[in-house]
Scaffold this active site. Structure first.
Site, mmCIF file in Angstrom:
data_model
loop_
_atom_site.group_PDB
_atom_site.id
_atom_site.type_symbol
_atom_site.label_atom_id
_atom_site.label_comp_id
_atom_site.label_asym_id
_atom_site.label_seq_id
_atom_site.Cartn_x
_atom_site.Cartn_y
_atom_site.Cartn_z
ATOM 1 N N TYR A 149 0.890 -1.191 0.135
ATOM 2 C CA TYR A 149 -0.005 0.106 0.031
ATOM 3 C C TYR A 149 1.017 1.260 0.121
ATOM 4 C CZ TYR A 149 -3.170 3.842 1.600
ATOM 5 O OH TYR A 149 -4.038 4.825 1.517
ATOM 6 N N GLU B 55 -3.641 7.480 -4.132
ATOM 7 C CA GLU B 55 -3.494 6.101 -3.535
ATOM 8 C C GLU B 55 -3.036 4.915 -4.348
ATOM 9 O OE1 GLU B 55 -5.876 4.530 0.047
ATOM 10 O OE2 GLU B 55 -6.781 3.730 -1.703
#
Ligand code: GDP
Ligand code: MN
Length: 373
Positions: free
Chosen positions: A101, A189
């Protein structure tokens, strides 16, 4: 405003972030052709703005062109959490070794920017942070300095990315930060950022929230198929789109019409108007403003509310919260009278917003500001 994945992927490419090959398809035939181009296998990804597509069955792996056509037909007739699937992103299938992530976002607690990284990608960051706080790296980023070399080394080490992929780490992290800062994002993101079995680092998903007029996204054509009127209806507001630059928020149909007339009387042009109805609390006012501001042409927001069951302090709190959270440079003019008026007035003044008791004065000021904008 949240972008569709395919729009965000387009930006990723532009900023040099490595992504799998992909094509947008809006029919089963197009999906079939896309999979053919990709060599007979692919991942079909529903393009919706709601989160958690994977869990909802909106992402399917296919291993032949025939399967692509059948699966595309199914996906294109799906509704995911109320949102119809109109398009698919047909992407190259990659074999994942590890899901990571990476994101840049606004750190509201100290008015700065933060880079977040985790070795437990594929899951929502909130969930990772709640269950395994030690698995989340938070690095404050000073906007005057940006991403430094030691930030890159720190992330690579934290994510245990092999040394030979350092160059991929550099282009991915730097690319994502440039995108985030240059386009005025609230969030950029990558989840998951995949480490593939053939030793590549690839952004498998792209989430970008831009909180600004799209003029800053130069040359990108964003099809805003999301219908604002429909979104407003779902939230229980009555909302109407027009073509000026003043966003109008009122309560009650009568007051809304009178306000529109007054704005026009002074030579202003409303961009849209929204009736929040009776008894709206701070949260509802906040969603109303956010909805109004999702239209890039709004330069001035005119709030004209008569407090009855609706409390002025609630309205003021909602306004302050939404405008503070927004990076849009919009002016706010408020006329707020009635229940808990003094408190509402105090909140607005303390936060530096213009406040009026007279509807005429407020409307005149709105038009003046709209002409300057
Ligand atoms: P989200 O559910 O909206 O976050 O959709 P994502 O694009 O993140 O995909 C969800 C999950 O699907 C990922 O975490 C991966 O595990 C899987 N996935 C996505 N793309 C691929 C791919 O190309 N190959 C494989 N094997 N899995 C994928
Ligand atoms: Mn994802």
């Amino acid at each position: 405003m949240k972008l569709y994945e395919h729009e965000a992927v387009e930006l990723f490419r532009r900023f040099g972030i490595p992504v799998p090959q992909s094509v947008v398809a809006s029919s089963p035939e197009e999906a079939k052709r896309a999979v053919e181009q990709l060599g007979g296998a692919g991942v079909l990804k529903s393009q919706v703005l709601v989160g958690g597509r994977g869990k909802a069955g909106g992402i399917r792996v296919v291993s032949s062109t025939e399967e692509a056509e059948t699966v595309a037909k199914e996906l294109l007739s799906m509704t995911i959490r109320g949102e119809r699937v109109r398009r698919l992103l047909v992407a190259e299938r990659v074999n994942i070794a590890r899901e990571l992530y990476l994101s840049f976002t606004i750190d509201r607690s100290n008015w700065g920017h933060v880079m977040l990284a985790s070795s437990m990608g594929g899951v929502d960051i909130e969930e990772i942070a709640a269950r395994h706080p030690d698995k989340v790296l938070r690095v404050a980023i000073d906007p005057l300095v940006g991403v430094r070399d030691y930030h890159l080394r720190k992330v690579a080490a934290f994510l245990e990315i092999p040394n030979e992929l350092m160059n991929d780490v550099v282009v991915t992290v730097r690319g994502l930060y440039s995108l985030y800062s240059e386009l005025g994002c609230e969030l950029a993101e990558i989840n998951p950022l995949a480490l593939t079995q053939d030793n590549r680092l690839l952004a498998l998903d792209a989430k970008v929230i831009i909180d600004d007029n799209l003029a800053r996204v130069k040359g990108l054509s964003l099809e805003r198929e999301r219908d604002l009127e429909e979104a407003a209806r779902e939230m229980g507001f009555s909302y109407v789109e027009l073509d000026g630059n003043i966003g109008v928020i009122c309560n009650g149909a009568g007051l809304t019409m009178a306000t529109m007339d007054l704005v026009k009387h002074y030579g202003g042009r409303p961009a849209n108007f929204l009736d929040i109805g009776g008894g709206a609390d701070a949260r509802r006012v906040e969603s109303a403003v956010n909805l109004l501001l999702s239209k890039g042409s709004v330069k001035v927001v005119f709030v004209n509310v008569l407090g009855g069951i609706t409390r002025c302090d609630e309205v003021a709190n909602g306004l302050v919260k939404s405008l503070r959270g927004s990076r849009r440079n919009v002016k706010l003019v408020v006329r707020l009278v009635g229940t808990r008026e003094e408190e509402g007035q105090r909140i607005l003044r303390e936060n530096g917003y213009e406040y009026y008791r007279s509807m005429e004065e407020a409307a005149r000021r709105v038009v003046e500001l709209a002409k300057e904008a």
